[in-house]
Design a protein around this motif. Structure first.
Motif, mmCIF file in Angstrom:
data_model
loop_
_atom_site.group_PDB
_atom_site.id
_atom_site.type_symbol
_atom_site.label_atom_id
_atom_site.label_comp_id
_atom_site.label_asym_id
_atom_site.label_seq_id
_atom_site.Cartn_x
_atom_site.Cartn_y
_atom_site.Cartn_z
ATOM 1 N N ALA A 192 174.738 31.247 141.865
ATOM 2 C CA ALA A 192 174.559 31.134 140.412
ATOM 3 C C ALA A 192 174.295 32.497 139.787
ATOM 4 C CB ALA A 192 173.416 30.170 140.107
ATOM 5 N N GLY A 193 173.507 33.323 140.473
ATOM 6 C CA GLY A 193 173.256 34.680 139.972
ATOM 7 C C GLY A 193 174.517 35.524 139.952
ATOM 8 N N ALA A 194 175.344 35.397 140.999
ATOM 9 C CA ALA A 194 176.596 36.157 141.055
ATOM 10 C C ALA A 194 177.544 35.721 139.942
ATOM 11 C CB ALA A 194 177.250 35.986 142.420
ATOM 12 N N VAL B 205 176.269 37.221 136.674
ATOM 13 C CA VAL B 205 176.606 38.648 136.570
ATOM 14 C C VAL B 205 178.088 38.824 136.278
ATOM 15 C CG1 VAL B 205 176.786 40.783 137.909
ATOM 16 C CG2 VAL B 205 174.689 39.442 137.991
ATOM 17 N N ALA B 206 178.940 38.055 136.950
ATOM 18 C CA ALA B 206 180.384 38.157 136.711
ATOM 19 C C ALA B 206 180.736 37.785 135.277
ATOM 20 C CB ALA B 206 181.140 37.273 137.696
ATOM 21 N N CYS B 207 180.089 36.739 134.748
ATOM 22 C CA CYS B 207 180.346 36.341 133.371
ATOM 23 C C CYS B 207 179.874 37.413 132.379
ATOM 24 C CB CYS B 207 179.653 35.013 133.065
ATOM 25 S SG CYS B 207 180.427 33.609 133.897
ATOM 26 N N ALA B 208 178.716 38.004 132.671
ATOM 27 C CA ALA B 208 178.201 39.054 131.790
ATOM 28 C C ALA B 208 179.132 40.261 131.799
ATOM 29 C CB ALA B 208 176.793 39.449 132.225
ATOM 30 N N LEU B 209 179.622 40.629 132.981
ATOM 31 C CA LEU B 209 180.545 41.775 133.057
ATOM 32 C C LEU B 209 181.875 41.451 132.396
ATOM 33 C CD1 LEU B 209 179.853 43.026 136.683
ATOM 34 C CD2 LEU B 209 179.138 44.091 134.535
ATOM 35 N N ALA B 210 182.344 40.227 132.541
ATOM 36 C CA ALA B 210 183.623 39.852 131.916
ATOM 37 C C ALA B 210 183.518 39.869 130.400
ATOM 38 C CB ALA B 210 184.046 38.480 132.402
ATOM 39 N N SER B 211 182.373 39.458 129.865
ATOM 40 C CA SER B 211 182.220 39.448 128.418
ATOM 41 C C SER B 211 182.113 40.871 127.864
ATOM 42 C CB SER B 211 180.984 38.636 128.012
ATOM 43 O OG SER B 211 179.808 39.283 128.436
ATOM 44 N N ARG B 212 181.643 41.811 128.661
ATOM 45 C CA ARG B 212 181.557 43.207 128.208
ATOM 46 C C ARG B 212 182.926 43.863 128.182
ATOM 47 N NH1 ARG B 212 177.016 46.273 131.422
ATOM 48 N NH2 ARG B 212 177.613 47.900 129.974
ATOM 49 N N ARG B 213 183.841 43.408 129.025
ATOM 50 C CA ARG B 213 185.193 43.988 129.080
ATOM 51 C C ARG B 213 186.061 43.501 127.941
ATOM 52 N NH1 ARG B 213 186.862 43.792 135.435
ATOM 53 N NH2 ARG B 213 185.232 45.184 136.164
ATOM 54 N N ALA B 214 185.782 42.301 127.451
ATOM 55 C CA ALA B 214 186.624 41.703 126.429
ATOM 56 C C ALA B 214 186.451 42.334 125.078
ATOM 57 C CB ALA B 214 186.350 40.222 126.320
ATOM 58 N N ALA C 134 181.156 40.424 143.714
ATOM 59 C CA ALA C 134 181.262 39.443 144.793
ATOM 60 C C ALA C 134 181.114 40.112 146.150
ATOM 61 C CB ALA C 134 182.592 38.718 144.708
ATOM 62 N N LEU C 135 181.597 41.353 146.287
ATOM 63 C CA LEU C 135 181.458 42.073 147.541
ATOM 64 C C LEU C 135 179.989 42.315 147.848
ATOM 65 C CD1 LEU C 135 182.626 43.780 149.918
ATOM 66 C CD2 LEU C 135 182.587 45.708 148.345
ATOM 67 N N ILE C 136 179.252 42.747 146.857
ATOM 68 C CA ILE C 136 177.826 43.007 147.055
ATOM 69 C C ILE C 136 177.083 41.714 147.355
ATOM 70 C CG2 ILE C 136 175.742 43.868 145.926
ATOM 71 C CD1 ILE C 136 177.660 45.789 144.384
ATOM 72 N N ALA C 137 177.404 40.647 146.643
ATOM 73 C CA ALA C 137 176.760 39.361 146.899
ATOM 74 C C ALA C 137 177.094 38.850 148.291
ATOM 75 C CB ALA C 137 177.188 38.340 145.848
ATOM 76 N N THR C 138 178.326 39.065 148.735
ATOM 77 C CA THR C 138 178.711 38.641 150.071
ATOM 78 C C THR C 138 177.933 39.385 151.139
ATOM 79 O OG1 THR C 138 180.934 38.145 149.297
ATOM 80 C CG2 THR C 138 180.651 38.419 151.664
ATOM 81 N N ALA D 249 168.768 28.758 148.631
ATOM 82 C CA ALA D 249 168.865 30.202 148.400
ATOM 83 C C ALA D 249 170.309 30.614 148.135
ATOM 84 C CB ALA D 249 168.304 30.960 149.599
ATOM 85 N N ALA D 250 171.241 30.042 148.894
ATOM 86 C CA ALA D 250 172.659 30.372 148.682
ATOM 87 C C ALA D 250 173.135 29.889 147.315
ATOM 88 C CB ALA D 250 173.514 29.753 149.787
ATOM 89 N N GLY D 251 172.669 28.711 146.899
ATOM 90 C CA GLY D 251 173.033 28.210 145.575
ATOM 91 C C GLY D 251 172.500 29.094 144.460
#
Length: 101
Positions: free
Chosen positions: A87-89, A92-101, A41-45, A81-83
């Motif tokens: 959606a991309g962020a 990515v967050a969902c993909a990273l969360a699924s890798r941690r589980a 989220a920091l990078i996306a911001t 563009a913001a939408g």
């Protein structure tokens, strides 16, 4: 305050611009081996804030030109563009969360 925000603030205190301070903070986090822990989220911001098509930039520009001309144009391209970026962020967050589980 996160480590990235703290390092960015230190860069700003020492006279760096916001983009340079953020870039330097990310470089230092990589050097310390902590870049993997910086939230996406920091990078996306950072990308949204410094992109020319940011919704905030378009809104302020629309308000200023609207006050001068009397006509306000709706900034659909920056909104889309913001939408897409949000959606991309989320993806990515969902993909990273699924890798941690």
């Amino acid at each position: 305050m996160t480590a990235g925000a703290y390092l960015t603030r230190l860069g700003r205190i020492h006279g760096l611009g916001r983009a340079a301070a953020t870039r330097g903070a990310l470089e230092w986090l990589e050097w310390f081996g902590a870049a993997a822990y910086v939230p996406s989220a920091l990078i996306a911001t950072v990308v949204v804030l410094f992109a020319g098509a940011s919704p905030a930039n378009a809104a302020v520009t629309g308000l200023v030109t609207g006050s001068r001309t009397g006509v306000v144009h709706v900034p659909l391209l920056p909104l889309a563009a913001a939408g897409a970026l949000a959606a991309g962020a989320v993806a990515v967050a969902c993909a990273l969360a699924s890798r941690r589980a």
